[in-house]
Design a protein around this motif. Structure first.
Motif, PDB file in Angstrom:
ATOM      1  N   THR A  10      19.314  -4.393 -30.478  1.00 40.53           N
ATOM      2  CA  THR A  10      19.509  -5.842 -30.441  1.00 40.53           C
ATOM      3  C   THR A  10      18.839  -6.351 -29.170  1.00 40.53           C
ATOM      4  N   ARG A  12      18.895  -9.596 -26.113  1.00 40.93           N
ATOM      5  CA  ARG A  12      19.570 -10.751 -25.520  1.00 40.93           C
ATOM      6  C   ARG A  12      18.625 -11.390 -24.521  1.00 40.93           C
ATOM      7  N   ALA A  61      13.318 -10.891 -22.788  1.00 44.73           N
ATOM      8  CA  ALA A  61      14.618 -10.462 -23.301  1.00 44.73           C
ATOM      9  C   ALA A  61      14.843  -9.010 -22.906  1.00 44.73           C
TER      10      ALA A  61
END
Length: 185
Positions: A10, A12, A61
């Motif tokens: 993932t 962020r 990110a």
């Protein structure tokens, strides 16, 4: 340990203040020599990534695996940043950089999974038609990784800080790549 699949990662948004020390350890590691920040201080990292995250056409990110930070990705509009005047951009081009965190216990195939996750992430935006990269011509490891996910070298360019191969990955090229063939297996 086996490498994770790209779908397990993932991302962020990068926080230039909170992530500065983490990133400092990554970009100053000897294996990150092509990142060209070997002598950077933590404050240099805060300043550099503060500028990137504040920039309208450049983004960063942190990539996570099971909640742990394991890679950095940047993407940018090559018409505005990094490649201005060095090639003829097409509508839908997005530039990309990625860096895997250093480790004392490397996992075979991990970096391939990371670059596959980064390319997948960028192609989730329908506006992104091609991904453009400009790695140092001496960075054989990243050239092999780029080829793995479908990049094709289209030119050699001279940047102020390096001689680079300009390479492009289309959605179709990614779908035909070794990375996608391994996903199907």
């Amino acid at each position: 340990m086996t490498a994770p699949t790209a779908s397990r990662f993932t991302v962020r948004p990068l926080d230039p203040v909170a992530d500065a020390e983490l990133l400092h350890g990554w970009v100053t590691d000897p294996k990150a020599a092509f990142w060209m920040m070997q002598d950077a201080t933590v404050e240099d990292i805060r300043r550099e990534y503060g500028a990137i995250t504040a920039h309208e056409h450049h983004h960063a990110a942190v990539g996570l695996l099971d909640g742990e930070p394991v890679f950095l990705m940047e993407w940018y509009d090559p018409r505005q940043v990094e490649l201005v005047g060095l090639y003829e951009p097409e509508p839908g081009d997005v530039g990309m950089h990625f860096l895997v965190a250093p480790t004392d216990t490397p996992v075979r195939g991990f970096t391939r999974a990371v670059i596959t996750a980064v390319v997948t992430e960028l192609f989730t935006d329908p506006a992104n038609r091609r991904i453009v990269v400009e790695p140092d011509i001496r960075n054989d490891a990243v050239h092999a990784l780029n080829e793995y996910v479908g990049f094709e070298v289209v030119d050699k360019i001279e940047k102020p800080e390096k001689d680079a191969f300009l390479a492009v990955c289309t959605r179709e090229g990614f779908q035909r790549s070794d990375a996608m063939r391994e996903v199907v297996r």
